[in-house]
Motif scaffolding. Structure first.
Motif: not given
Length: 505
Positions: A172-187, A193-199, A227-233
């Motif tokens: 998600t585009h913004g000048n500064q965090g926090p950021f959320w992820l938008v997943l590509s289907t089947g990507g 294991g990254v959940p949809p709408g993860a922070r 890359v290794t990401l720490l995310v929260a659904g």
């Protein structure tokens, strides 16, 4: 971080609120507002969350002690200038949980083991002394005081390998965090294991919550092909918000990790275990215990040990920071059956990068219990009185003197129990490989003198409380008594368990 900075006088607050567990998070003891005033003494009446980080070659900066005469694990000292002090841990705080594990009623040794196993980062849930005492008085000893995440509701540590579609997410585009992820289907991200709408919380062990969008883009580009990401659904984020829990890395569960620690179970054969333990510098330049000369056909090789593995735990207990002799003693104390947790060089690099302990990601999260009462010393026991004649227990004969020095964690490696009559203090637990075990202490030994003072008077408790501050060595005068003899003069449930000294964590 939800930890107040300055301690204020809170004695006057003791009876100004009542605990009502039916109110859930609206209960003042169970709620944490993210914007609470750290100078408000009411903040000390609630559980606090302290996320501690261990600096290279240092400890978390606090000393833990089991409360004398009652259940509970108490912070008895916080060292100035350490992570513990910066994150608001205070003397007198009761430890309620380590990461997401409630430990208030766990054995003291288990709590110490959990904290050490979480290094270099650990999340502690604590409650100030006055609030804890009031809660227990009003709700009873078995009441649940500690907010925890529900089953399966955890942040995720996800390892993503780039494919033809890239990492499979956009930010998600913004000048500064926090950021959320938008997943590509089947990507790739979705498969990892990254959940949809993860922070997005961390990238390769580095927090990106305060990154600018350009900094985050650069960080992801520098990761290369993986890359290794720490995310929260969304569910995790909402539950943490309600409970006041920080979205902390030590709470995470692993998804599609490239490597994991291995737990090896070895049974000694006629030619031994078949490996050599050697201390040398690891990938980070710090000393570690490494396994070499793994002999083909012997138990170590059959269990899956590989030359170059680094030893991280013995019997589920972390050996990080221990010297070579101490580590060898712990292995030997297990006898002919040994449980070792190891990481290969790839796993060592990975967990060092994400700044999390590999012991948090064992397939079996329950650490094996350390065997108790093991000792290599050969001791001669005096003859015990007959089981029938127990009305006037006598002090056993054949005394001996032992000198103990604290181990790397500050502990002498044994526990005392007390009875109201007869020989008052006796050894109820000996940590395998610890200072006490090496000095020859055995379960059942009766304490006659401590640092020259006779035991058996009214000041025993006061003297024991002063021992952690005494200059080593600790001098004990002991008399041996067998376990059969102990059972003869201690009625079931009559012994009161005491911890002798604090552990530096």
């Amino acid at each position: 971080l939800l930890c107040p900075v300055d301690l204020q006088d809170t004695d006057s607050l003791t009876l100004k609120f009542k605990f009502n567990p039916k109110l859930g998070i609206d209960n003042p003891v169970l709620s944490l507002a993210e914007d609470h005033d750290p100078y408000d003494p009411w903040s000390l009446a609630r559980p606090r969350f302290c996320l501690l980080s261990k600096e290279e070659g240092k400890s978390f900066g606090f000393h833990l002690q089991q409360e004398l005469g009652r259940a509970g694990h108490v912070v008895c000292r916080v060292d100035p200038g350490t992570s513990a002090q910066r994150q608001g841990l205070r003397e007198g705080d009761r430890i309620l949980a380590v990461n997401n594990d409630v430990v208030e009623h766990e054995d003291y040794a288990v709590v110490v083991r959990r904290i050490r196993a979480s290094s270099p980062r650990v999340l502690l849930t604590v409650l100030a002394r006055h609030a804890h005492d009031v809660a227990r008085a009003q709700l009873g000893e078995d009441a649940h005081l500690c907010p925890t995440l529900g089953p399966g509701v955890r942040p995720r540590l996800c390892h993503i390998v780039k494919d033809e579609g890239g990492f499979g997410f956009s930010v998600t585009h913004g000048n500064q965090g926090p950021f959320w992820l938008v997943l590509s289907t089947g990507g790739a991200a979705e498969r990892a294991g990254v959940p949809p709408g993860a922070r997005l919380l961390e990238v390769n062990g580095v927090s990106v919550e305060k990154f600018t969008h350009n900094q985050l883009t650069r960080k992801l580009w520098q990761s290369g092909q993986q890359v290794t990401l720490l995310v929260a659904g969304p569910e995790v984020e909402e539950q943490c918000r309600q409970l006041g829990l920080p979205l902390a890395a030590p709470l995470a569960e692993g998804w599609a990790l490239p490597t994991k620690p291995r737990c090896l179970h070895l049974e000694k054969g006629p030619q031994g275990f078949g490996f050599l333990l050697r201390e040398e510098k690891g990938l980070d330049g710090r000393p570690g215990q490494f396994l070499w000369e793994v002999d083909p056909g012997l138990p170590a090789k059959k269990a899956g040990m590989q030359a170059g593995d680094r030893l991280v735990a013995v019997a589920g207990e972390s050996v990080e920071g221990l010297g070579h002799e101490e580590t060898v003693s712990r292995i030997q104390a297990q006898g002919s059956c040994v449980s070792l947790t190891v990481v290969d060089p790839e796993a060592d690099r990975f967990f060092s990068m994400v700044r999390l302990s590999p012991l948090l990601f064992l397939e079996n999260t329950e650490a094996p219990a350390s065997p108790q009462g093991s000792s290599s010393a050969s001791l001669v026991e005096t003859e015990d009185p007959s089981l029938e004649d127990t009305s006037v227990p006598s002090v056993p004969l054949g005394s001996r003197q032992c000198f103990l020095y604290p181990g790397p964690g500050g502990s002498y490696g044994f526990r005392l129990s007390c009875v109201a009559s007869g020989p008052r203090l006796f050894i109820s637990q000996v940590t395998p490989g610890g200072s006490a075990a090496r000095a020859g202490l055995q379960v059942g030994d009766v304490i006659l003198e401590v640092n020259g003072y006779l035991v058996g008077g009214q000041n025993d408790l006061e003297r024991l409380q002063q021992l952690p501050e005494a200059e080593p060595p600790l001098c004990l005068k002991l008399a041996a008594r067998s376990l059969r003899g102990l059972e003869a003069w201690i009625p079931p449930g009559a012994a009161e368990d005491w911890a002798l000294a604090s552990d530096l964590l």
